[in-house]
Design a protein around this motif. Structure first.
Motif, PDB file in Angstrom:
ATOM      1  N   ALA A 171      25.395 -28.997 103.490  1.00 15.27           N
ATOM      2  CA  ALA A 171      26.365 -28.687 102.442  1.00 15.27           C
ATOM      3  C   ALA A 171      27.741 -29.182 102.864  1.00 15.27           C
ATOM      4  O   ALA A 171      28.102 -29.124 104.039  1.00 15.27           O
ATOM      5  CB  ALA A 171      26.406 -27.186 102.181  1.00 15.27           C
ATOM      6  N   ARG A 216      32.038 -29.251 101.540  1.00 19.39           N
ATOM      7  CA  ARG A 216      33.036 -28.634 100.665  1.00 19.39           C
ATOM      8  C   ARG A 216      34.259 -29.547 100.597  1.00 19.39           C
ATOM      9  O   ARG A 216      34.804 -29.955 101.639  1.00 19.39           O
ATOM     10  CB  ARG A 216      33.411 -27.248 101.194  1.00 19.39           C
ATOM     11  CG  ARG A 216      32.228 -26.288 101.245  1.00 19.39           C
ATOM     12  CD  ARG A 216      32.619 -24.922 101.783  1.00 19.39           C
ATOM     13  NE  ARG A 216      33.051 -24.966 103.168  1.00 19.39           N
ATOM     14  CZ  ARG A 216      32.227 -24.948 104.220  1.00 19.39           C
ATOM     15  NH1 ARG A 216      30.913 -24.902 104.018  1.00 19.39           N
ATOM     16  NH2 ARG A 216      32.694 -24.991 105.453  1.00 19.39           N
ATOM     17  N   LEU A 264      36.437 -24.383  90.695  1.00 20.49           N
ATOM     18  CA  LEU A 264      35.376 -24.661  91.671  1.00 20.49           C
ATOM     19  C   LEU A 264      34.059 -24.944  90.950  1.00 20.49           C
ATOM     20  O   LEU A 264      33.670 -24.198  90.045  1.00 20.49           O
ATOM     21  CB  LEU A 264      35.230 -23.482  92.630  1.00 20.49           C
ATOM     22  CG  LEU A 264      34.214 -23.613  93.774  1.00 20.49           C
ATOM     23  CD1 LEU A 264      34.689 -22.834  95.000  1.00 20.49           C
ATOM     24  CD2 LEU A 264      32.830 -23.104  93.362  1.00 20.49           C
ATOM     25  N   GLN A 265      33.372 -26.000  91.379  1.00 20.53           N
ATOM     26  CA  GLN A 265      32.055 -26.363  90.837  1.00 20.53           C
ATOM     27  C   GLN A 265      31.150 -26.827  91.971  1.00 20.53           C
ATOM     28  O   GLN A 265      31.627 -27.395  92.964  1.00 20.53           O
ATOM     29  CB  GLN A 265      32.181 -27.470  89.796  1.00 20.53           C
ATOM     30  CG  GLN A 265      32.922 -27.080  88.540  1.00 20.53           C
ATOM     31  CD  GLN A 265      32.124 -26.154  87.646  1.00 20.53           C
ATOM     32  OE1 GLN A 265      30.898 -26.069  87.756  1.00 20.53           O
ATOM     33  NE2 GLN A 265      32.797 -25.436  86.755  1.00 20.53           N
ATOM     34  N   THR A 266      29.851 -26.590  91.816  1.00 19.44           N
ATOM     35  CA  THR A 266      28.862 -26.940  92.853  1.00 19.44           C
ATOM     36  C   THR A 266      27.687 -27.659  92.220  1.00 19.44           C
ATOM     37  O   THR A 266      27.261 -27.334  91.105  1.00 19.44           O
ATOM     38  CB  THR A 266      28.368 -25.682  93.583  1.00 19.44           C
ATOM     39  OG1 THR A 266      29.471 -25.021  94.198  1.00 19.44           O
ATOM     40  CG2 THR A 266      27.350 -26.042  94.663  1.00 19.44           C
ATOM     41  N   GLU A 267      27.152 -28.635  92.945  1.00 19.84           N
ATOM     42  CA  GLU A 267      25.978 -29.378  92.484  1.00 19.84           C
ATOM     43  C   GLU A 267      25.290 -30.009  93.685  1.00 19.84           C
ATOM     44  O   GLU A 267      25.944 -30.312  94.692  1.00 19.84           O
ATOM     45  CB  GLU A 267      26.389 -30.459  91.492  1.00 19.84           C
ATOM     46  CG  GLU A 267      25.223 -31.128  90.781  1.00 19.84           C
ATOM     47  CD  GLU A 267      24.456 -30.164  89.897  1.00 19.84           C
ATOM     48  OE1 GLU A 267      23.254 -29.963  90.165  1.00 19.84           O
ATOM     49  OE2 GLU A 267      25.054 -29.596  88.953  1.00 19.84           O
ATOM     50  N   THR A 299      30.242 -28.806  97.040  1.00 22.64           N
ATOM     51  CA  THR A 299      31.145 -27.909  96.330  1.00 22.64           C
ATOM     52  C   THR A 299      32.534 -28.543  96.290  1.00 22.64           C
ATOM     53  O   THR A 299      33.049 -28.975  97.318  1.00 22.64           O
ATOM     54  CB  THR A 299      31.223 -26.534  97.012  1.00 22.64           C
ATOM     55  OG1 THR A 299      29.911 -25.962  97.055  1.00 22.64           O
ATOM     56  CG2 THR A 299      32.155 -25.599  96.259  1.00 22.64           C
ATOM     57  N   LEU A 306      37.207 -22.039  99.436  1.00 21.39           N
ATOM     58  CA  LEU A 306      36.118 -22.733 100.130  1.00 21.39           C
ATOM     59  C   LEU A 306      35.930 -22.167 101.534  1.00 21.39           C
ATOM     60  O   LEU A 306      35.983 -22.878 102.531  1.00 21.39           O
ATOM     61  CB  LEU A 306      36.401 -24.238 100.202  1.00 21.39           C
ATOM     62  CG  LEU A 306      36.422 -24.975  98.865  1.00 21.39           C
ATOM     63  CD1 LEU A 306      36.894 -26.404  99.036  1.00 21.39           C
ATOM     64  CD2 LEU A 306      35.033 -24.956  98.225  1.00 21.39           C
TER      65      LEU A 306
END
Length: 344
Positions: free
Chosen positions: A160, A162, A199-202, A210, A236
């Protein structure tokens, strides 16, 4: 899958792996199964063949000679040329009588990846940029990126990442976030652009990405805007891996100078260790990263250790290779920073 046969050639040793249907398991039972051995040349794991090619010795002047009478191979010294003995793996696919195994060129391209070199440096080997250009010439209409496959010794587990988007008002931060995430995650447009952090996550190329989009910076941003942008770090937790400074293609403007000064005022001088410059591409037909670098501020490039990426933010011209390269740049930076994140 079974260990089928070993072939000895002048410059290589080829290990043939037999792939057959479970229905023929008894028929091929005389061949040993391919096992997940850490010392094996080839194993099958999680849907992938892992091949560990290596030279069995360094530079030497000898070649293999087949001796049928003794049923063995012998090494004979030669003066020229110099030979290298390499391990290779070949797949022997068993198909029923008179049947043909068919697959399309598109499927081949879909599963094609570039394998990075390990500690052993090969002369005249292709680098990733050369490989991308070659694949693009073979599949000019294929929009998915050529991914880079690293050896087991090179893998650093980064599942992951950020990111924080920073830039002046109207530069294209929200569009950049949408391009990276591959969807309309952030609102684009409006008279004043982004007013507060979002904030957006994919999942992007196997990693959870993120992104926090921030309000636009001006040469003299208000204290309220600065505090709002500063919130992105706390959003974050424990901190971002990278700050993406978004700039428009073209000459470095006074507004860009103001953005850079504002960044350092808000985040501190340590911000540049974690910054990547993202150039928004204006010309949809011709991508010229070298020209963009020549037009950029030399001192700024030096501060970010020349970490840059070109991005086309037009949805109809989405370039997966650009997004993949950007994600890889972040991952490599995480490795260099030994997993450390930016903090104030």
């Amino acid at each position: 899958m079974r260990v089928y046969r070993t072939y000895l050639y002048t410059k290589e040793v080829v290990y043939a792996v037999l792939v057959h249907s479970p229905a023929n398991d008894l028929f091929f039972s005389r061949f040993p199964l391919l096992r997940d051995d850490p010392n094996a040349v080839c194993v099958y794991r999680e849907g992938c063949f892992i091949w560990r090619p290596e030279a069995m010795c360094q530079t030497h002047s000898s070649e293999l000679i087949h001796r049928p009478d003794l049923k063995q191979m012998e090494a004979r010294e030669v003066t020229s040329p110099v030979f290298y003995f390499w391990d290779h793996v070949a797949l022997a696919l068993h198909v029923e009588n008179r049947k043909v195994l068919r697959f399309s060129a598109a499927r081949l391209r879909q599963n094609l990846k570039f394998c990075s070199e390990d500690d052993v440096v090969l002369e005249n080997g292709e680098d990733f940029e050369e490989a991308k250009n070659l694949v693009k010439s073979l599949w000019p209409g294929f929009r998915a990126p050529l991914e880079e496959e690293r050896s087991l010794l090179q893998i650093y587990s980064v599942s992951a990442i950020r990111l924080v988007l920073v830039g002046r008002t109207g530069v294209g931060k929200s569009s950049s976030g949408n391009t990276i995430l591959g969807r309309d995650a952030f609102i684009v447009g409006g008279l004043s652009g982004t007013a507060c952090c979002c904030l957006q996550t994919e999942q992007v190329f196997g990693r959870m990405v993120t992104i926090v989009d921030t309000p636009g910076l001006l040469a003299t941003s208000s204290t309220t805007v600065q505090w709002e942008i500063l919130k992105s770090i706390n959003m974050l937790t424990p901190g971002p891996h990278a700050i993406l400074l978004v700039l428009r293609e073209g000459s470095f403007t006074p507004q860009d100078h103001g953005t850079v000064e504002q960044m350092e005022e808000i985040f501190g001088a340590n911000i540049w260790t974690y910054t990547i410059i993202v150039f928004i591409e204006a010309d949809l037909k011709v991508s010229d990263p070298e020209r963009m670098l020549s037009e950029a501020e030399p001192e700024l490039l030096r501060r970010v250790s020349y970490r840059t990426q070109v991005l086309n933010t037009q949805p109809q011209h989405w370039d997966g290779q650009q997004v993949y390269d950007l994600v890889q740049t972040v991952v490599k930076m995480v490795v260099v920073n030994k997993g450390k994140v930016f903090s104030i």
